[in-house]
Design a protein around this motif. Sequence first.
Motif, PDB file in Angstrom:
ATOM      1  N   SER A   1       0.818  -1.208   0.000  1.00  0.00           N
ATOM      2  CA  SER A   1       0.000   0.000   0.000  1.00  0.00           C
ATOM      3  C   SER A   1       0.852   1.258   0.000  1.00  0.00           C
ATOM      4  CB  SER A   1      -0.941  -0.011   1.198  1.00  0.00           C
ATOM      5  OG  SER A   1      -0.214  -0.319   2.363  1.00  0.00           O
ATOM      6  N   GLU A   2       2.022   1.159   0.614  1.00  0.00           N
ATOM      7  CA  GLU A   2       2.879   2.343   0.670  1.00  0.00           C
ATOM      8  C   GLU A   2       3.282   2.852  -0.699  1.00  0.00           C
ATOM      9  OE1 GLU A   2       6.232   1.424   3.109  1.00  0.00           O
ATOM     10  OE2 GLU A   2       4.997   1.422   4.912  1.00  0.00           O
ATOM     11  N   THR A   3       3.473   1.915  -1.627  1.00  0.00           N
ATOM     12  CA  THR A   3       4.017   2.319  -2.914  1.00  0.00           C
ATOM     13  C   THR A   3       2.943   2.664  -3.930  1.00  0.00           C
ATOM     14  OG1 THR A   3       4.065   0.022  -3.600  1.00  0.00           O
ATOM     15  CG2 THR A   3       6.079   0.900  -2.633  1.00  0.00           C
ATOM     16  N   ARG A   4       1.692   2.510  -3.571  1.00  0.00           N
ATOM     17  CA  ARG A   4       0.648   2.723  -4.569  1.00  0.00           C
ATOM     18  C   ARG A   4      -0.053   4.046  -4.363  1.00  0.00           C
ATOM     19  NH1 ARG A   4      -3.166  -2.305  -4.613  1.00  0.00           N
ATOM     20  NH2 ARG A   4      -3.923  -1.489  -6.581  1.00  0.00           N
ATOM     21  N   ASN A   5      -0.196   4.770  -5.441  1.00  0.00           N
ATOM     22  CA  ASN A   5      -0.994   5.980  -5.403  1.00  0.00           C
ATOM     23  C   ASN A   5      -2.322   5.673  -6.073  1.00  0.00           C
ATOM     24  OD1 ASN A   5      -2.203   8.438  -5.651  1.00  0.00           O
ATOM     25  ND2 ASN A   5      -0.660   9.309  -7.010  1.00  0.00           N
ATOM     26  N   LEU A   6      -3.363   5.664  -5.282  1.00  0.00           N
ATOM     27  CA  LEU A   6      -4.677   5.304  -5.809  1.00  0.00           C
ATOM     28  C   LEU A   6      -5.551   6.518  -6.085  1.00  0.00           C
ATOM     29  CD1 LEU A   6      -5.187   2.132  -3.634  1.00  0.00           C
ATOM     30  CD2 LEU A   6      -4.879   2.213  -6.115  1.00  0.00           C
ATOM     31  N   THR A   7      -4.923   7.680  -6.166  1.00  0.00           N
ATOM     32  CA  THR A   7      -5.689   8.905  -6.403  1.00  0.00           C
ATOM     33  C   THR A   7      -6.542   8.817  -7.668  1.00  0.00           C
ATOM     34  OG1 THR A   7      -3.925  10.144  -5.343  1.00  0.00           O
ATOM     35  CG2 THR A   7      -5.493  11.402  -6.669  1.00  0.00           C
ATOM     36  N   MET A   8      -6.007   8.155  -8.693  1.00  0.00           N
ATOM     37  CA  MET A   8      -6.733   8.081  -9.961  1.00  0.00           C
ATOM     38  C   MET A   8      -7.826   7.015  -9.951  1.00  0.00           C
ATOM     39  SD  MET A   8      -5.484  10.484 -11.846  1.00  0.00           S
ATOM     40  CE  MET A   8      -5.393  10.246 -13.631  1.00  0.00           C
ATOM     41  N   MET A   9      -7.942   6.301  -8.857  1.00  0.00           N
ATOM     42  CA  MET A   9      -9.002   5.300  -8.732  1.00  0.00           C
ATOM     43  C   MET A   9     -10.307   6.031  -8.407  1.00  0.00           C
ATOM     44  SD  MET A   9     -10.254   2.255  -8.531  1.00  0.00           S
ATOM     45  CE  MET A   9     -11.803   1.766  -7.749  1.00  0.00           C
ATOM     46  N   MET A  10     -10.898   6.579  -9.439  1.00  0.00           N
ATOM     47  CA  MET A  10     -12.152   7.322  -9.277  1.00  0.00           C
ATOM     48  C   MET A  10     -12.941   7.253 -10.570  1.00  0.00           C
ATOM     49  SD  MET A  10     -10.999  11.239  -9.928  1.00  0.00           S
ATOM     50  CE  MET A  10     -10.005  11.600  -8.525  1.00  0.00           C
ATOM     51  N   ASP A  11     -14.237   7.501 -10.442  1.00  0.00           N
ATOM     52  CA  ASP A  11     -15.050   7.651 -11.643  1.00  0.00           C
ATOM     53  C   ASP A  11     -14.776   9.015 -12.247  1.00  0.00           C
ATOM     54  OD1 ASP A  11     -16.632   5.220 -11.713  1.00  0.00           O
ATOM     55  OD2 ASP A  11     -17.508   5.925  -9.835  1.00  0.00           O
ATOM     56  N   LEU A  12     -14.791   9.074 -13.567  1.00  0.00           N
ATOM     57  CA  LEU A  12     -14.480  10.345 -14.224  1.00  0.00           C
ATOM     58  C   LEU A  12     -15.429  11.460 -13.785  1.00  0.00           C
ATOM     59  CD1 LEU A  12     -12.658  11.780 -16.299  1.00  0.00           C
ATOM     60  CD2 LEU A  12     -14.381  11.236 -18.034  1.00  0.00           C
ATOM     61  N   TYR A  13     -16.662  11.108 -13.436  1.00  0.00           N
ATOM     62  CA  TYR A  13     -17.592  12.199 -13.098  1.00  0.00           C
ATOM     63  C   TYR A  13     -17.174  12.961 -11.852  1.00  0.00           C
ATOM     64  CZ  TYR A  13     -20.899   9.578  -9.892  1.00  0.00           C
ATOM     65  OH  TYR A  13     -21.521   8.903  -8.888  1.00  0.00           O
ATOM     66  N   GLU A  14     -16.368  12.353 -10.986  1.00  0.00           N
ATOM     67  CA  GLU A  14     -15.854  13.115  -9.836  1.00  0.00           C
ATOM     68  C   GLU A  14     -15.060  14.323 -10.349  1.00  0.00           C
ATOM     69  OE1 GLU A  14     -17.258  11.679  -7.507  1.00  0.00           O
ATOM     70  OE2 GLU A  14     -16.973   9.508  -7.516  1.00  0.00           O
ATOM     71  N   MET A  15     -14.342  14.102 -11.445  1.00  0.00           N
ATOM     72  CA  MET A  15     -13.497  15.163 -11.999  1.00  0.00           C
ATOM     73  C   MET A  15     -14.282  16.162 -12.837  1.00  0.00           C
ATOM     74  SD  MET A  15     -10.535  14.841 -10.820  1.00  0.00           S
ATOM     75  CE  MET A  15      -9.393  15.744 -11.838  1.00  0.00           C
ATOM     76  N   THR A  16     -15.277  15.683 -13.593  1.00  0.00           N
ATOM     77  CA  THR A  16     -16.068  16.647 -14.372  1.00  0.00           C
ATOM     78  C   THR A  16     -16.823  17.564 -13.408  1.00  0.00           C
ATOM     79  OG1 THR A  16     -17.762  14.950 -14.639  1.00  0.00           O
ATOM     80  CG2 THR A  16     -16.290  15.296 -16.497  1.00  0.00           C
ATOM     81  N   MET A  17     -17.308  16.989 -12.308  1.00  0.00           N
ATOM     82  CA  MET A  17     -17.973  17.834 -11.307  1.00  0.00           C
ATOM     83  C   MET A  17     -16.967  18.791 -10.667  1.00  0.00           C
ATOM     84  SD  MET A  17     -20.859  15.439  -9.457  1.00  0.00           S
ATOM     85  CE  MET A  17     -19.937  13.917  -9.239  1.00  0.00           C
ATOM     86  N   ALA A  18     -15.807  18.270 -10.298  1.00  0.00           N
ATOM     87  CA  ALA A  18     -14.795  19.098  -9.632  1.00  0.00           C
ATOM     88  C   ALA A  18     -14.388  20.280 -10.508  1.00  0.00           C
ATOM     89  CB  ALA A  18     -13.574  18.249  -9.261  1.00  0.00           C
ATOM     90  N   ASN A  19     -14.170  19.987 -11.767  1.00  0.00           N
ATOM     91  CA  ASN A  19     -13.797  21.034 -12.723  1.00  0.00           C
ATOM     92  C   ASN A  19     -14.894  22.108 -12.801  1.00  0.00           C
ATOM     93  OD1 ASN A  19     -12.215  22.022 -15.146  1.00  0.00           O
ATOM     94  ND2 ASN A  19     -14.074  21.375 -16.233  1.00  0.00           N
ATOM     95  N   GLY A  20     -16.153  21.655 -12.821  1.00  0.00           N
ATOM     96  CA  GLY A  20     -17.268  22.600 -12.849  1.00  0.00           C
ATOM     97  C   GLY A  20     -17.308  23.458 -11.584  1.00  0.00           C
TER      98      GLY A  20
END
Lengths: 483, 483
Positions: free
Chosen positions: B4-23
């Motif tokens: 777990s220490e070596t893994r960055n799971l930030t991108m483990m998300m549905d794209l809509y989290e980002m389309t909303m965030a951008n909005g």
Amino acid sequence: MKQSETRNLTMMMDLYEMTMANGYFNDQDKDTRVAFDVFYRSNPDGGGFAIFAGLEQILEYIENLHFDEEDIAYFRSLNIFTEDFLAYLKDFKFSGDIYAFKEGTIMYPNEPIITVVAPLIDAQLIETALLAQVNHQSLIATKTRRIVSAAEGRAVSDFGARRAHNMDAAVYGARAAYIGGAVGTATVLAGQMFDIPVSGTMAHSWVMYYKDEFEAFKHYAENYPDGTVLLVDTYDVIGSGIPNAIRVAKEVLEPMGKRLKGIRIDSGDLAYLSKKIRKMLDDAGLEDCKIVVSNSLDEYTITSILQQGGKIDSFGVGERLITAKSDPVFGAVYKISAVEENGTFAPRIKISENVEKITNPGLKDVYRIYDEAGHSVADLITKAGETVDMSAPYRYADPVKPWKNRSFENCTAKKLQQQVVKEGKRIVEPESLEDIRAYVEKQLNTEVWEEEQRFENPHEHYLDMSPAYYEMKMDMLHESRTR
Amino acid sequence: MKQSETRNLTMMMDLYEMTMANGYFNDQDKDTRVAFDVFYRSNPDGGGFAIFAGLEQILEYIENLHFDEEDIAYFRSLNIFTEDFLAYLKDFKFSGDIYAFKEGTIMYPNEPIITVVAPLIDAQLIETALLAQVNHQSLIATKTRRIVSAAEGRAVSDFGARRAHNMDAAVYGARAAYIGGAVGTATVLAGQMFDIPVSGTMAHSWVMYYKDEFEAFKHYAENYPDGTVLLVDTYDVIGSGIPNAIRVAKEVLEPMGKRLKGIRIDSGDLAYLSKKIRKMLDDAGLEDCKIVVSNSLDEYTITSILQQGGKIDSFGVGERLITAKSDPVFGAVYKISAVEENGTFAPRIKISENVEKITNPGLKDVYRIYDEAGHSVADLITKAGETVDMSAPYRYADPVKPWKNRSFENCTAKKLQQQVVKEGKRIVEPESLEDIRAYVEKQLNTEVWEEEQRFENPHEHYLDMSPAYYEMKMDMLHESRTR
């Protein structure tokens, strides 16, 4: 590919792989070469076929296989391994050969999808990770294909990440879904790692954040005028969601010269609502606005909704795809088939009370047999290296009805396994996911009988044997009975 | 913890989290504070409760949350985000507060297990990973508990890695299974990462490698005289497996002063075979030799085998545990409950055609109510910060039967959520898995009614509301109806 490169999955194994390895090492058997086959016993959901997926990740795993100092320290702490064995692990690398079906191959029960020919310990240690990868990705690719078929040409997207069995299941599940025919995924990490098309618009939280549904839709349209897809079921689909969406199309998008791209519903009766919505949108002059639906869909609900005339352009499929809910276990196994004795591979067979659990012994080849029109009519197991000459009628044994005298006439045979690892080194380039996906499509559209693709009671693909192979297997069974 | 220490799971998300965030970012809303609740709507398998698991991995994920250059480059390549937003992501860190049930808490539908109070974008972005973790681990912990209960005190071990939905499902599944009451796992990586007891002996391949079953058993016993457990079903359990095991006990182990520890069967009728085997072992003076069984077990088959008098000491449970086969979807959701407006949190509610999909609005507290004997009699939702005084009878609203006038008398109330993240920083130490597991055990043995632990038609735990909370929710429903 950022994830897989940094992970060492060598320790992803059942402990018994190591207790056996330690025993083999202590008994000086580690260098004896053996053969193992990966195969499965029945198709998920009572279907007529499955899709082989996960090979690329297996090859990455094989190349990365090594034990770190901390791994060895962990094994030492268990107090069951000899120091000599632990020292041997330090420089352990996989040194065997691997043969496999091309990724994306349509496969059937009881045929060797992957064959590992390697020194005893090398072959044994990879069992768990190899099976977990094949089982997971083949399961999801196969399930997705069923859903895609039910959608009859409409787009199916993977929306399942949040209900996946943890992160890998979401990411490799999205990969497998794409192989199986999904048009894309919502999972960003899968898009990034495998270049799968990603899509995403808004959650109910977007609508609820604003005090008013129209205001929420308006904000979204202003941010994404070229891709406005509005989620219309936060409060009341017919009473407010669709009227507000139409108002946004007219008051916000049209003045910008843009069209409303779509609406999505995530609850309620999707057949009834979609028909009603289609009419409302059409009446408002929004004939080009797509209707996207989600909410616990699978091949059964999609079939039923379409039978009732649901007006749906695209399906977002979540939990039932990403967990293969109706049948979440893909049962591929890894069974020893031969052991080298004095320079030749002596076959091994596992007998069982259950006939279907008796293994196919020995080193073998698998062919797919095609008729003149290019349809795949059967698969054929032969002894390794047997000549398969289809220029004349080819007599074969049907192991289910061995009393019948049958031949392939005017057929061609294609060997299904190719060597992918040689003396521990990968010898095939990674295949593009697009190519794997296209290969699935091609086989199902041109080679595999429609009758095998039915959901209910499909035609069972024949797995035949060369006379020599069949005789060898029967001899082994008789010998074991008389022992 | 190496994985777990070596893994960055930030991108483990549905794209809509980002389309909303951008909005939200473009509309200058990113700093508005909001509250989201994690809750689920029904217990798996029609059971009476579920077990909350996965919190530790959520906290690790939250602390690691950040976007790398390549992540931002990937988002740029999608051509849907503004450059200002992408620049903002570069320094993004989670800065909110998180409140959660203690890991291992027995939980029930519709109560907030986790509450996130954070700036809008921070709260939105973590949805997918947070749900995937809670859903997966809670599912497996809950399923395992059912299997453990069915085994009535006999050991249950996780043997599922090869059928798990990829690597994380095996590893975090083993963790969850241990929380749910399994005594250990076969999965080495899980043992290494979480210090879970591991076990493992031999596969059929060990027996098939040797030319003879007795020779195979003998080699194993010589390598592991202190822990010889022999797999007896490769050829014929009664005809050869058990006789060979007994012979090894007599001819190999006894001369070394050792006893045969156990035998394992992985096929056939486990009730019938185990009774027959017990007798054979006892007749040979091997009364202390344990019988371990595996092969597609779950709570239903185990119950049935034990009802038929199966003589079994320990169960290895694989595919049906690690995939939660009978009900593989745990449906926790993440819903916005409040938005800060002029310094106070204004509640939000999601209305739905389906009554059970109407959310519980607003910032809230959840209490577990105990009677004098320490049994948990109900859970109670109040408005955040409401005083709950149990020194006198406490009148509450039953939202299912609101016309009834009910009170808690002689009860105590315990708040179930504790703050675990403050302004982006984790403020609780990792809990040991042993403590989490013991906490589950304690609750089920001393607090939770047996009637809630039945498989069939269990008692439904009450989720009550304070009068003030109930009134607030009703007001919001009425208001929405008159809009």
